[in-house]
Design an enzyme around this catalytic site. Sequence first.
Site, mmCIF file in Angstrom:
data_model
loop_
_atom_site.group_PDB
_atom_site.id
_atom_site.type_symbol
_atom_site.label_atom_id
_atom_site.label_comp_id
_atom_site.label_asym_id
_atom_site.label_seq_id
_atom_site.Cartn_x
_atom_site.Cartn_y
_atom_site.Cartn_z
ATOM 1 N N GLU A 12 0.820 -1.202 0.000
ATOM 2 C CA GLU A 12 0.000 0.000 0.000
ATOM 3 C C GLU A 12 0.861 1.261 0.000
ATOM 4 O O GLU A 12 0.457 2.303 -0.521
ATOM 5 C CB GLU A 12 -0.917 0.007 1.219
ATOM 6 C CG GLU A 12 -1.972 -1.094 1.210
ATOM 7 C CD GLU A 12 -2.739 -1.195 2.512
ATOM 8 O OE1 GLU A 12 -3.982 -1.317 2.457
ATOM 9 O OE2 GLU A 12 -2.112 -1.157 3.587
ATOM 10 N N GLY A 75 -12.747 -4.025 2.003
ATOM 11 C CA GLY A 75 -13.806 -4.754 1.323
ATOM 12 C C GLY A 75 -15.114 -3.995 1.375
ATOM 13 O O GLY A 75 -15.477 -3.416 2.404
ATOM 14 N N MET A 168 -9.123 -4.218 8.539
ATOM 15 C CA MET A 168 -8.544 -4.790 9.748
ATOM 16 C C MET A 168 -7.747 -3.815 10.616
ATOM 17 O O MET A 168 -7.251 -4.220 11.665
ATOM 18 C CB MET A 168 -7.644 -5.974 9.362
ATOM 19 C CG MET A 168 -8.385 -7.099 8.664
ATOM 20 S SD MET A 168 -7.320 -8.488 8.171
ATOM 21 C CE MET A 168 -6.858 -9.145 9.777
ATOM 22 N N GLU A 169 -7.598 -2.550 10.212
ATOM 23 C CA GLU A 169 -6.700 -1.672 10.958
ATOM 24 C C GLU A 169 -7.252 -0.290 11.321
ATOM 25 O O GLU A 169 -6.820 0.303 12.306
ATOM 26 C CB GLU A 169 -5.392 -1.452 10.160
ATOM 27 C CG GLU A 169 -4.544 -2.686 9.965
ATOM 28 C CD GLU A 169 -4.962 -3.505 8.756
ATOM 29 O OE1 GLU A 169 -4.613 -4.701 8.714
ATOM 30 O OE2 GLU A 169 -5.634 -2.947 7.860
ATOM 31 N N ASP A 192 -12.274 -5.477 -2.867
ATOM 32 C CA ASP A 192 -13.130 -6.644 -3.089
ATOM 33 C C ASP A 192 -14.523 -6.368 -2.544
ATOM 34 O O ASP A 192 -14.727 -5.434 -1.766
ATOM 35 C CB ASP A 192 -12.540 -7.891 -2.411
ATOM 36 C CG ASP A 192 -12.373 -7.706 -0.911
ATOM 37 O OD1 ASP A 192 -13.158 -8.298 -0.155
ATOM 38 O OD2 ASP A 192 -11.471 -6.967 -0.478
#
Length: 219
Positions: A12, A75, A168-169, A192
């Site tokens: 990233e 996502g 997730m972060e 996604d």
Amino acid sequence: MKLGLVYAMPIELAGMLERAKGRALETVCGVHFYELADGIIACAGGIGKVNIAMATQLLIDRYAPDCVLNAGVAGSMVQELDPGALVLVDKFYQHDMDTSGIGDPVGFVSTVDRIDFPCAYAEESRSILKEQGVRFTEGSVASGDYFVVDGERARWIRDTFHPVLCEMEGCAIAQVCCRAEVPFVSIKAVSDRVFHDGNGDEYQFNLPEACDKLSEVFW
């Protein structure tokens, strides 16, 4: 203004390093710090809430940014957001924080006594993106130590927190910034679609393009 950019994965950050010809500064506890330009420091802290929280606190302690920005992939939890779409995040939730067994609402973080973690500089961020001609939407994100795939848990997250994205972060960064009293801004690129067959494969396929799109916006 001194800015701190926090990414989860090196992929990233890679595009930004290339575009800015960034230089390595130091490595602390496995976290690599780079200078992208005068007053702009970046790091990739790692996947998951603990990794990214540690990296964010190191960034704040060592470089004292006036604002922390998070760019990353996520996502989509809603049908109208396809891979490549950009989202200016308005707030974060932590979907795997649950002390409801002692009477708290799901997602409640007792240390700061809140469920949602709003982002700062909303109007300023909108103006900058519009001036650049960037197409984007706005919405909330649910974070947790779980790669969300279609199933009962994903539907529970969607119906409980109503996020447009899952990752997730982000909420861990937001929580650290909240406690450190440092303004926090986040932009996400959709990698996604959670409620789509094979979203894990879709994530792998779209990840490089989503990261490139983030680099274009930030630099």
